[in-house]
Write a protein that holds these residues in place. Structure first.
Motif, PDB file in Angstrom:
ATOM      1  N   THR A 150      -0.421   7.163  -6.139  1.00  0.00           N
ATOM      2  CA  THR A 150      -1.786   7.606  -5.852  1.00  0.00           C
ATOM      3  C   THR A 150      -1.853   8.873  -4.998  1.00  0.00           C
ATOM      4  O   THR A 150      -2.613   9.781  -5.310  1.00  0.00           O
ATOM      5  CB  THR A 150      -2.592   6.493  -5.161  1.00  0.00           C
ATOM      6  OG1 THR A 150      -1.919   6.110  -3.953  1.00  0.00           O
ATOM      7  CG2 THR A 150      -2.751   5.286  -6.075  1.00  0.00           C
ATOM      8  N   GLU A 206       0.833  -1.209   0.000  1.00  0.00           N
ATOM      9  CA  GLU A 206       0.000   0.000   0.000  1.00  0.00           C
ATOM     10  C   GLU A 206       0.865   1.255   0.000  1.00  0.00           C
ATOM     11  O   GLU A 206       0.562   2.230  -0.698  1.00  0.00           O
ATOM     12  CB  GLU A 206      -0.949   0.014   1.208  1.00  0.00           C
ATOM     13  CG  GLU A 206      -2.050  -1.024   1.146  1.00  0.00           C
ATOM     14  CD  GLU A 206      -3.154  -0.686   0.158  1.00  0.00           C
ATOM     15  OE1 GLU A 206      -3.285   0.497  -0.240  1.00  0.00           O
ATOM     16  OE2 GLU A 206      -3.885  -1.614  -0.223  1.00  0.00           O
ATOM     17  N   ASP A 240      -5.551  -0.978  -8.625  1.00  0.00           N
ATOM     18  CA  ASP A 240      -6.354   0.241  -8.743  1.00  0.00           C
ATOM     19  C   ASP A 240      -6.816   0.322 -10.190  1.00  0.00           C
ATOM     20  O   ASP A 240      -5.985   0.377 -11.109  1.00  0.00           O
ATOM     21  CB  ASP A 240      -5.500   1.453  -8.372  1.00  0.00           C
ATOM     22  CG  ASP A 240      -6.275   2.753  -8.387  1.00  0.00           C
ATOM     23  OD1 ASP A 240      -7.220   2.890  -9.188  1.00  0.00           O
ATOM     24  OD2 ASP A 240      -5.920   3.642  -7.599  1.00  0.00           O
ATOM     25  N   GLU A 241      -8.117   0.322 -10.405  1.00  0.00           N
ATOM     26  CA  GLU A 241      -8.664   0.331 -11.760  1.00  0.00           C
ATOM     27  C   GLU A 241      -8.267   1.577 -12.539  1.00  0.00           C
ATOM     28  O   GLU A 241      -8.389   1.620 -13.753  1.00  0.00           O
ATOM     29  CB  GLU A 241     -10.182   0.179 -11.722  1.00  0.00           C
ATOM     30  CG  GLU A 241     -10.593  -1.207 -11.288  1.00  0.00           C
ATOM     31  CD  GLU A 241     -12.097  -1.393 -11.275  1.00  0.00           C
ATOM     32  OE1 GLU A 241     -12.830  -0.473 -11.690  1.00  0.00           O
ATOM     33  OE2 GLU A 241     -12.532  -2.469 -10.852  1.00  0.00           O
ATOM     34  N   GLU A 242      -7.790   2.590 -11.849  1.00  0.00           N
ATOM     35  CA  GLU A 242      -7.324   3.808 -12.526  1.00  0.00           C
ATOM     36  C   GLU A 242      -5.988   3.576 -13.222  1.00  0.00           C
ATOM     37  O   GLU A 242      -5.507   4.451 -13.931  1.00  0.00           O
ATOM     38  CB  GLU A 242      -7.209   4.950 -11.513  1.00  0.00           C
ATOM     39  CG  GLU A 242      -8.472   5.208 -10.739  1.00  0.00           C
ATOM     40  CD  GLU A 242      -9.283   6.343 -11.329  1.00  0.00           C
ATOM     41  OE1 GLU A 242      -8.699   7.240 -11.936  1.00  0.00           O
ATOM     42  OE2 GLU A 242     -10.513   6.295 -11.161  1.00  0.00           O
TER      43      GLU A 242
END
Length: 142
Positions: free
Chosen positions: A22, A15, A69-71
């Motif tokens: 992120t 993470e 992360d779908e981004e």
């Protein structure tokens, strides 16, 4: 161009590594890392060259994502057997292995000389990870 970044890091740091992209809460320099402009299929071609197999699609170099992360971000552990195989590469074996790797790749934009340089860097990084008895985590953005 897609950049892959490998970190010598534990799984519970996935993470934090994702946050480099992120939230920018962490920076890559917090870990030992290496960046290279190779995608998973190119790494799978290297894995096939290391194993001496014809099929490139048979074995991924990454385990299941620890962060997805779908981004457009994945953090996953690099398969230990791939790291061990990279660590065993010698300077003498690099030219032939780079040639075998180039033959297995779909794209023509990677010259064997450039692949030898990547190979040398990846092998050195893998040896560091093994010496530290640490997994390697891969950060890929897409």
């Amino acid at each position: 161009m897609q950049i892959t970044t490998w970190f010598i890091a534990k799984e519970d740091e996935a993470e934090a590594i994702a946050s480099i992209v992120t939230t920018e809460e962490h920076a890559p320099e917090e870990w030992t890392f290496i960046e290279f402009p190779l995608i998973e299929m190119e790494l799978m071609a290297l894995s096939a060259a290391l194993r001496g197999t014809e099929s490139v699609s048979g074995q991924s170099t990454m385990e299941e994502p620890l962060v997805f992360d779908e981004e457009g971000l994945i953090v996953a552990r690099v398969v230990d057997s791939f790291i061990r195989a990279l660590a065993q590469i010698t300077t003498e074996s690099e030219p032939a292995l780079a040639d075998a790797w180039a033959e297995k790749m779909d794209r023509d934009h990677q010259e064997p000389e450039q692949l030898r340089e990547y190979l040398s860097q990846l092998a050195g990084f893998a040896r560091q990870a093994i010496e530290r008895r640490s997994p390697v985590l891969s950060l890929v953005t897409f």
